[in-house]
Structures are given as structure tokens and as C-alpha cells.
Design a protein around this motif. Sequence first.
Motif, mmCIF file in Angstrom:
data_model
loop_
_atom_site.group_PDB
_atom_site.id
_atom_site.type_symbol
_atom_site.label_atom_id
_atom_site.label_comp_id
_atom_site.label_asym_id
_atom_site.label_seq_id
_atom_site.Cartn_x
_atom_site.Cartn_y
_atom_site.Cartn_z
ATOM 1 N N THR A 230 25.791 62.062 -0.818
ATOM 2 C CA THR A 230 26.624 62.052 -0.016
ATOM 3 C C THR A 230 28.040 62.368 -0.112
ATOM 4 O OG1 THR A 230 27.808 59.470 -1.546
ATOM 5 C CG2 THR A 230 25.024 60.038 0.175
ATOM 6 N N VAL A 231 28.463 62.594 1.005
ATOM 7 C CA VAL A 231 29.797 62.985 1.103
ATOM 8 C C VAL A 231 30.672 62.060 2.493
ATOM 9 C CG1 VAL A 231 31.234 65.019 1.727
ATOM 10 C CG2 VAL A 231 29.300 65.213 0.963
ATOM 11 N N VAL A 232 32.414 61.586 2.045
ATOM 12 C CA VAL A 232 32.902 61.043 2.826
ATOM 13 C C VAL A 232 33.713 61.618 3.595
ATOM 14 C CG1 VAL A 232 33.939 59.129 3.424
ATOM 15 C CG2 VAL A 232 31.648 58.932 2.636
ATOM 16 N N ILE A 233 34.341 61.776 4.952
ATOM 17 C CA ILE A 233 35.927 62.087 5.032
ATOM 18 C C ILE A 233 36.067 60.944 5.613
ATOM 19 C CG2 ILE A 233 36.656 63.910 6.647
ATOM 20 C CD1 ILE A 233 34.430 65.052 6.780
ATOM 21 N N THR A 234 37.930 60.234 4.811
ATOM 22 C CA THR A 234 38.225 59.279 5.077
ATOM 23 C C THR A 234 39.324 59.271 4.962
ATOM 24 O OG1 THR A 234 37.952 56.774 4.277
ATOM 25 C CG2 THR A 234 37.719 58.832 2.877
ATOM 26 N N ASN A 235 40.252 58.384 5.400
ATOM 27 C CA ASN A 235 41.714 58.197 5.215
ATOM 28 C C ASN A 235 42.224 57.372 3.944
ATOM 29 O OD1 ASN A 235 43.851 60.135 7.195
ATOM 30 N ND2 ASN A 235 44.862 58.207 6.264
ATOM 31 N N HIS A 236 41.326 57.004 3.167
ATOM 32 C CA HIS A 236 41.181 55.716 2.098
ATOM 33 C C HIS A 236 40.811 56.013 1.440
ATOM 34 C CE1 HIS A 236 43.793 54.051 5.335
ATOM 35 N NE2 HIS A 236 43.075 53.755 6.113
ATOM 36 N N PRO A 237 41.698 56.485 0.330
ATOM 37 C CA PRO A 237 40.375 57.103 -1.114
ATOM 38 C C PRO A 237 39.791 56.324 -1.641
ATOM 39 C CG PRO A 237 42.334 57.538 -1.690
ATOM 40 C CD PRO A 237 42.569 56.792 -0.252
ATOM 41 N N MET A 238 40.449 54.997 -2.146
ATOM 42 C CA MET A 238 40.044 53.156 -2.216
ATOM 43 C C MET A 238 38.653 52.901 -1.417
ATOM 44 S SD MET A 238 40.917 54.645 -5.345
ATOM 45 C CE MET A 238 40.747 52.961 -6.692
ATOM 46 N N SER A 239 38.712 53.329 -0.478
ATOM 47 C CA SER A 239 37.564 52.328 0.825
ATOM 48 C C SER A 239 36.187 52.076 0.019
ATOM 49 C CB SER A 239 38.099 52.936 1.836
ATOM 50 O OG SER A 239 36.841 54.689 1.863
ATOM 51 N N THR A 240 35.836 51.402 0.754
ATOM 52 C CA THR A 240 34.325 50.884 0.198
ATOM 53 C C THR A 240 33.497 52.453 0.621
ATOM 54 O OG1 THR A 240 34.248 48.709 0.595
ATOM 55 C CG2 THR A 240 31.692 50.186 0.699
ATOM 56 N N ALA A 241 33.240 52.771 1.315
ATOM 57 C CA ALA A 241 32.617 54.884 1.235
ATOM 58 C C ALA A 241 32.737 55.379 0.453
ATOM 59 C CB ALA A 241 33.511 54.534 3.206
ATOM 60 N N ALA A 242 33.966 55.247 -0.108
ATOM 61 C CA ALA A 242 34.245 56.011 -1.113
ATOM 62 C C ALA A 242 33.999 56.249 -1.600
ATOM 63 C CB ALA A 242 36.045 56.824 -1.167
ATOM 64 N N ARG A 243 34.473 54.961 -2.669
ATOM 65 C CA ARG A 243 33.272 54.269 -3.748
ATOM 66 C C ARG A 243 31.537 54.890 -3.815
ATOM 67 N NH1 ARG A 243 36.366 50.045 -3.464
ATOM 68 N NH2 ARG A 243 35.294 48.321 -2.456
ATOM 69 N N SER A 251 41.319 62.567 4.439
ATOM 70 C CA SER A 251 42.295 63.582 5.190
ATOM 71 C C SER A 251 43.120 62.157 5.275
ATOM 72 C CB SER A 251 41.631 63.076 6.689
ATOM 73 O OG SER A 251 41.069 61.767 7.258
ATOM 74 N N ALA A 252 44.607 63.213 5.808
ATOM 75 C CA ALA A 252 45.998 62.248 5.887
ATOM 76 C C ALA A 252 46.866 62.067 7.402
ATOM 77 C CB ALA A 252 46.536 62.847 5.216
ATOM 78 N N GLY A 253 45.865 61.003 8.271
ATOM 79 C CA GLY A 253 46.840 60.521 9.252
ATOM 80 C C GLY A 253 46.508 59.586 9.346
ATOM 81 N N ARG A 254 48.283 59.653 10.199
ATOM 82 C CA ARG A 254 48.887 58.298 10.704
ATOM 83 C C ARG A 254 49.300 58.175 12.198
ATOM 84 N NH1 ARG A 254 55.094 60.053 8.574
ATOM 85 N NH2 ARG A 254 54.049 61.904 7.057
ATOM 86 N N GLU A 255 49.657 56.630 11.956
ATOM 87 C CA GLU A 255 49.703 55.962 13.092
ATOM 88 C C GLU A 255 51.367 55.806 13.656
ATOM 89 O OE1 GLU A 255 47.447 52.068 12.957
ATOM 90 O OE2 GLU A 255 45.946 52.725 11.499
ATOM 91 N N THR A 256 51.288 55.990 14.415
ATOM 92 C CA THR A 256 52.563 55.671 15.250
ATOM 93 C C THR A 256 52.633 55.231 16.562
ATOM 94 O OG1 THR A 256 52.817 57.604 16.033
ATOM 95 C CG2 THR A 256 53.153 58.146 13.544
ATOM 96 N N THR A 257 53.215 54.696 17.565
ATOM 97 C CA THR A 257 53.851 54.290 18.559
ATOM 98 C C THR A 257 52.709 55.291 20.103
ATOM 99 O OG1 THR A 257 55.634 53.595 18.334
ATOM 100 C CG2 THR A 257 55.501 53.046 20.194
#
Length: 305
Positions: A230-243, A251-257
Motif C-alpha cells: 500500500t502506498v499513500v500520497i497525502t498532505n498529512h503524514p500522521m493521518s489514518t491513511a498514512a498509518r 505533499s505540501a499544499g496550503r489553503e488560502t483565500t
Amino acid sequence: MQENVVRPAGSGPGNATAASDAGDALTATVRGLLPSLTPAAARIASLIVEDPAQVARSTISELSVLAGTSESSIVRTARALGFAGYPELRLALAASAARQAPRSTLTSGITSDDSAEEVIAKLVHTESQAVLETATQLDAGQLTGAVLAVCGGGQLHIAGVGASGLVAQDLQQKLARIGRPCHAHGDSQSALTSAVLLGEGDVFLAVSHSGESRDVLAPLRRAAAQGATTVVITNHPMSTAARLADFVLVSAGRETTFRPGAMASRISQLVVVDCLFVCVAQRTFDTSSRALRATHEALEVDRKG
């Protein structure tokens, strides 16, 4: 399943810009960890993301008041980010603030009064930052493991919903052009019915900005239970999918206006997809080259046809 460890920002192997961009990478790391932090740590992390310069100027007592938490929580948060203590974290944040200072007008977010020129400048800056920050977060060791799994020759299924589904389709199209058969699934039922038929030697790759989408988690769990890699592409390395994953590509995308998570994640996810694709093509150079030539020639004949 491999244990996913949070490293200090910019410390991942193979990151060419790690030394010079460590300060900038820190805020990207903290942003990705926010959803998985305790309430006290999340308040500290939010201050780091919103105003690293202010945190860098603050003593531990001052930050304790600002965050409404204890000094011991601040020390634990600093250590969780890979630092010996708060003084070391302050130094890294000071470096981050110094790099961001000349760009303050570009990082302030788009307003309703901005001209078209200002919108262009801010969007280009934000997306450029997403690319640079992804480079600091993407671990070369995890990428290599994912590449070896994809090159293994078993079934390959890619899943993503919404904007992440478009990224999954992009990877599927790229791999198909170099002769690597795979399937992209944009809904949970299709992904789930495919996941239960996988086994050892097969690969299930999930794309999820949050790492918490139920549409992706259910098939990911089933694929893992069946013995697939299993491989996951995610912005959150401690998320359920990552575990759940054997290999995590951050990845590293940020939210702005005017840019919800789906938009913020797309550019950074595509950077990860391109890195994965190029490394697969590089490792299978002879067959990939022949496939690219054949598909290019077919399109040329059709175009002139």
C-alpha cells in the motif's frame, strides 16, 4: 507496514534543498501535522503556521500565554517536531521568518480588491511554494520503496475521489504511456471491489489530501488485509491513511483565500506523481523508452492521418 516517523523539517534523505530550506520546510511540516495533534499542541502549531516570526520573538512564557497552554506542552511540541527543545525551535522559526519577510505581500492571501496582476502574482507564488515545500517533505527512501513496488509487475490500482481522483487519473495515464498497466478508481465502490481481489505482489495506491477520506480508507484497509503493498500520497503524514500504508509520499499544499483544500493539494500532489512516474520510467528505462516512442509515433500518425 513500515513505521512512519516524523523527522525534523528538511531532514529527509535525498532532499537537495534541505539545508537551505529547513526553516521554510518547518511550517509546511507543522501544517501537515495539525490535524493529528492534541488540542494544546494544535494551538501552538497554529501560531507557528500563522506567524512564525511572532513565535520566534516569544519566550516560552510568552508563547504559553499566547497559546493558552503550559510551558511543558511547548517543550513536548518542539520535541515532537524533532528539536531538542524550544530554543532550537525558535532559531528555526527565526530563519523561516527571515525568508518569508520579503514576500509578505504575496503570502497575505487574495482579497476581493486585488487586481488581476496581484491575483496572478499571489497564485504563482503560492503554487511555487507548494512545489518547493513538497520537495522538502517528500522522503527519498519512501519514494524509492514505492517505485520498487510499482515496478514489481503485479496489479496496480490507484484510488482518489474528487480532485484527488483527477490526480489518480493523471498517474494512470502517465504509467500507461510507458507500458505499465494500471487502473484508476474515482469512487469507493470501484476501488473496494478491486482491492479485495489483490494479493501479495500487487500494489494499491491511494491519493488523499486529508488522509481521512472514508472512500479511500475502506479499500486501502482491504488491500492491506489481502497482502498487497500500500502506498499513500497525502498532505498529512500522521493521518489514518498514512498509518495504514507501507509507503507514504507527503505533499505540501496550503489553503488560502478562494483556494479550498482540493485546489491547494492538486499542484503538490502532481509534483509527487511526477517524481514517482519519472523514477519508475528511469528504473525501467529500456521498456519505457520503447513504449514512449511507440505511443508517440502512433499519435503522430493519427494526427497527420
